[in-house]
Design a protein around this motif. Structure first.
Motif, mmCIF file in Angstrom:
data_model
loop_
_atom_site.group_PDB
_atom_site.id
_atom_site.type_symbol
_atom_site.label_atom_id
_atom_site.label_comp_id
_atom_site.label_asym_id
_atom_site.label_seq_id
_atom_site.Cartn_x
_atom_site.Cartn_y
_atom_site.Cartn_z
ATOM 1 N N SER A 199 0.781 10.305 -11.125
ATOM 2 C CA SER A 199 -0.264 11.310 -11.338
ATOM 3 C C SER A 199 0.325 12.667 -11.742
ATOM 4 C CB SER A 199 -1.128 11.466 -10.086
ATOM 5 O OG SER A 199 -0.399 12.080 -9.044
ATOM 6 N N GLU B 64 0.833 -1.198 0.000
ATOM 7 C CA GLU B 64 0.000 0.000 0.000
ATOM 8 C C GLU B 64 0.872 1.254 0.000
ATOM 9 O OE1 GLU B 64 -3.089 2.111 3.057
ATOM 10 O OE2 GLU B 64 -3.305 -0.063 2.775
ATOM 11 N N LYS C 30 7.756 5.719 -13.741
ATOM 12 C CA LYS C 30 8.240 4.696 -12.815
ATOM 13 C C LYS C 30 9.158 3.757 -13.598
ATOM 14 C CE LYS C 30 6.698 0.901 -9.886
ATOM 15 N NZ LYS C 30 5.524 0.192 -9.340
ATOM 16 N N ASP D 211 3.749 5.442 -5.858
ATOM 17 C CA ASP D 211 3.492 5.348 -7.302
ATOM 18 C C ASP D 211 2.451 6.374 -7.731
ATOM 19 O OD1 ASP D 211 5.235 3.202 -7.515
ATOM 20 O OD2 ASP D 211 3.657 1.692 -7.783
ATOM 21 N N LYS D 212 1.359 6.422 -7.008
ATOM 22 C CA LYS D 212 0.265 7.329 -7.350
ATOM 23 C C LYS D 212 0.740 8.781 -7.343
ATOM 24 C CE LYS D 212 -4.422 8.601 -6.061
ATOM 25 N NZ LYS D 212 -5.531 8.411 -5.118
ATOM 26 N N TYR D 213 1.532 9.137 -6.348
ATOM 27 C CA TYR D 213 2.057 10.500 -6.265
ATOM 28 C C TYR D 213 2.831 10.857 -7.536
ATOM 29 C CZ TYR D 213 4.927 14.483 -5.043
ATOM 30 O OH TYR D 213 5.549 15.700 -5.074
ATOM 31 N N ASN E 275 2.220 1.728 -3.416
ATOM 32 C CA ASN E 275 1.131 2.210 -4.272
ATOM 33 C C ASN E 275 0.896 3.712 -4.087
ATOM 34 O OD1 ASN E 275 0.641 -0.273 -5.458
ATOM 35 N ND2 ASN E 275 -0.941 -0.840 -3.984
ATOM 36 N N LYS E 276 0.996 4.195 -2.849
ATOM 37 C CA LYS E 276 0.823 5.627 -2.591
ATOM 38 C C LYS E 276 1.940 6.428 -3.249
ATOM 39 C CE LYS E 276 -1.618 5.109 1.788
ATOM 40 N NZ LYS E 276 -1.572 5.302 3.246
#
Length: 109
Positions: free
Chosen positions: A32, A21, A37, A27-29, A24-25
């Motif tokens: 987006s 998790e 990556k 990655d999202k940062y 994933n946070k």
């Protein structure tokens, strides 16, 4: 310009945090904001992404989980070779300590 973040499974387990998790946070940062990556915990941007990387350096430590699970954290801004790599985790704690000492001196004066 790149950032590498290695999270510790052992620290995550001790703190009861889901390491996937966390990745994933992160990655999202970056994704987006248009940062590519390259591999798990490794993000590559261009000069136009400087503010994204700078905000990550100041913002990630303020999260509830980042400092509890980070094992290694490196940034390089002037190239993509190891010679430019900075230990962001060491820098964070050095600067935090410097400011803590500064404010401690201000209160004692």
């Amino acid at each position: 310009m790149m950032m590498e973040i290695v999270l510790s499974e052992e620290k995550a387990e001790i703190n009861n945090i889901d390491i996937n998790e966390c990745y994933n946070k992160i990655d999202k940062y970056f994704i987006s904001r248009g940062v590519r990556k390259k591999a798990l915990g490794i993000y590559e941007g261009t000069n136009k992404d400087f503010s994204t990387f700078a905000c990550a350096q100041t913002g990630f430590p303020n999260s509830e989980w980042f400092l509890k699970v980070v094992e290694k954290w490196y940034c390089w801004y002037e190239g993509d070779t190891i010679e430019y790599r900075e230990d962001a985790l060491e820098s964070y704690y050095r600067i935090k300590n410097r400011y803590a000492n500064f404010f401690k001196k201000q209160k004692s004066n």
